[in-house]
Design an enzyme around this catalytic site. Structure first.
Site, mmCIF file in Angstrom:
data_model
loop_
_atom_site.group_PDB
_atom_site.id
_atom_site.type_symbol
_atom_site.label_atom_id
_atom_site.label_comp_id
_atom_site.label_asym_id
_atom_site.label_seq_id
_atom_site.Cartn_x
_atom_site.Cartn_y
_atom_site.Cartn_z
ATOM 1 C CD GLN A 165 -3.126 -0.696 0.211
ATOM 2 O OE1 GLN A 165 -3.308 0.445 -0.199
ATOM 3 N NE2 GLN A 165 -3.898 -1.706 -0.162
ATOM 4 C CB SER A 185 0.700 -5.630 -5.055
ATOM 5 O OG SER A 185 -0.334 -5.971 -5.947
ATOM 6 C CG HIS A 187 -3.811 -4.422 -7.925
ATOM 7 N ND1 HIS A 187 -3.083 -5.499 -7.505
ATOM 8 C CD2 HIS A 187 -4.813 -4.295 -7.045
ATOM 9 C CE1 HIS A 187 -3.635 -6.003 -6.430
ATOM 10 N NE2 HIS A 187 -4.687 -5.289 -6.123
ATOM 11 C CB CYS A 312 -17.537 -9.640 -0.111
ATOM 12 S SG CYS A 312 -17.259 -8.890 -1.700
HETATM 13 N N1 PLP Z 1 -0.766 -6.709 1.096
HETATM 14 C C1 PLP Z 1 -1.538 -5.627 1.177
HETATM 15 C C2 PLP Z 1 -1.261 -4.609 2.238
HETATM 16 C C3 PLP Z 1 -2.579 -5.434 0.271
HETATM 17 O O1 PLP Z 1 -3.353 -4.360 0.360
HETATM 18 C C4 PLP Z 1 -2.792 -6.412 -0.734
HETATM 19 C C5 PLP Z 1 -3.880 -6.296 -1.686
HETATM 20 O O2 PLP Z 1 -4.862 -5.647 -1.472
HETATM 21 C C6 PLP Z 1 -1.954 -7.535 -0.756
HETATM 22 C C7 PLP Z 1 -0.954 -7.660 0.172
HETATM 23 C C8 PLP Z 1 -2.135 -8.607 -1.767
HETATM 24 O O3 PLP Z 1 -1.736 -8.172 -3.036
HETATM 25 P P1 PLP Z 1 -2.231 -8.939 -4.336
HETATM 26 O O4 PLP Z 1 -3.702 -8.677 -4.425
HETATM 27 O O5 PLP Z 1 -1.452 -8.335 -5.452
HETATM 28 O O6 PLP Z 1 -1.936 -10.372 -4.143
#
Ligand code: PLP
Length: 381
Positions: A165, A185, A187, A312
């Site tokens: 994040q 990540s 996205h 969800c």
């Molecule tokens: N860690 C955090 C803090 C996240 O917000 C997210 C996804 O929302 C993830 C890990 C997991 O990432 P990914 O959806 O790319 O597997």
């Protein structure tokens, strides 16, 4: 748009496999390596420390796997209940099936992690890994990552931070904070979904989960997702530039305006989490007497996207684990919702969203009238 433009050639003509010895493949290899440099720059790491993965979840899992393989005799883990499920569920799995003992470090009402408590539970020679997120995905509250990394360094214990994040929103530097593993990540930083990276400090040995053709220097076998990696490289470049140009200060102003208007328009509402030590783009409200799930559904009809704490994907909404980890009851956990802004958000969108959220909250309260007194919390109401 810049990310899409950068990716398009790799979805069209430039289709070579980066492991191929032919010219086509070498072009893809160059593009992957350029992306690695850019992601490394945003993460304050060296290019050789970047391992491309399929997502943040894979990055988190890989860090745990590598740590427990590095120290098979160390059967103790340290983390918090406010982590993403891609950490909490891995830890619970290791606890339930592999005999790991776990210390869950408490977080306070503001979501801030108690570093002294962490220091008290880290065991030199016994702890396999300490994992603490850089920024929380529900509240945006930052973690005391540098302090935690320092404690681990002192104790000779491996340290992982989930910076999914944080990337592109606040300065992140693996070199400056001293983490051994850091998860990214795509996205969450305007790159595509389904691509991620794990930064593996050159100071540690890495044990791969994906074993095969030896891509990514043997650290993550499997043919690279070239177009998405290129997209992530471009996103890293764009976000580094945007941060330097002050985009995140503007996002913070917009977020603060959004919060001020929501608090002014809807009574019995407050903000979850420390309002100073957090990301500039995230806010998490609780709306007394409003069901987060109902709010999500009503707002979805209005094209306002928000997120109640828990996913969800299973079809059932549980109270937010993060909000309850902060010491609040399940009622508050069920009436809390996160909104995220980006550098593309506008004042007009914010003002429109406030009207729609206020109308939706009123509607839900009529369906389920508020009982008891006005709730005040999170330092502001
Ligand atoms: N860690 C955090 C803090 C996240 O917000 C997210 C996804 O929302 C993830 C890990 C997991 O990432 P990914 O959806 O790319 O597997």
């Amino acid at each position: 748009p810049e990310v899409r433009e950068a990716m398009l050639p790799y979805l069209e003509g430039a289709y070579g496999n980066p492991s191929g010895g032919y010219r086509f493949g070498k072009d893809s290899r160059k593009a992957v390596e350029a992306a690695r440099e850019r992601v490394a720059s945003l993460a304050g790491a060296k290019a050789e420390e970047i391992v491309f993965t399929s997502c943040g979840t894979e990055s988190n899992n890989s860090a745990f796997y590598s740590a427990v393989e590095t120290y098979p005799d160390r059967k103790h883990l340290v983390t918090t209940r406010a982590e993403h499920s891609a950490v909490v569920n891995v830890v619970e799995y290791l606890e339930a099936t592999h005999g790991y003992e776990v210390d869950w470090v408490p977080v306070d009402e503001g979501g801030w992690v108690d570093v002294d408590a962490m220091e008290g539970v880290v065991r030199p020679g016994e702890t396999a890994l300490v994992s603490l997120m850089w920024a929380n995905n529900e509240t945006g509250v930052l973690g005391p990552v540098k302090e935690a990394a320092g404690i681990c360094e002192e104790a000779g214990v491996l340290f992982h931070t989930d910076a999914v994040q944080a990337m592109g929103k606040v300065p992140v530097s693996v070199a400056a904070c001293g983490a051994h593993y850091l998860s990214i990540s795509g996205h969450k930083m305007h790159a595509p979904k389904g691509v991620g990276a794990l930064v593996v400090s050159e100071r540690v040995r890495f044990h791969a989960t994906m074993i095969g053709g030896g891509q990514e220097g043997g650290r993550r076998s499997g043919t690279e997702n070239v177009a998405s990696i290129v997209g992530m490289g471009k996103a890293a470049e764009v976000m580094e530039r945007a941060m330097a140009e002050g985009s995140m200060e503007r996002v913070k102003e917009l977020r603060d305006r959004f919060e001020g208007r929501i608090l002014g328009a809807i009574e019995g509402t407050g903000i979850n989490g420390d309002i100073e030590r957090r990301l500039p783009n995230t806010t998490n409200f609780f709306f007394e007497g409003v069901d987060a799930e109902g709010l999500l559904i009503l707002l979805d009809n209005d094209d306002v996207c928000c997120s109640p704490g828990s996913a969800c994907s299973t079809g059932s909404f549980e109270p937010s684990r993060v909000i309850t980890a902060m010491g609040y009851d399940t009622e508050r956990g069920r009436s809390s919702v996160r909104f995220s802004l980006s550098m593309f958000s506008t004042e007009g969108e914010i003002d429109e969203a406030v009207k729609l959220i206020a109308a939706a909250a009123r509607k839900l309260r009529v369906a389920r009238p508020v009982r008891g007194s006005r709730v005040v919390g999170g330092g502001r109401a």
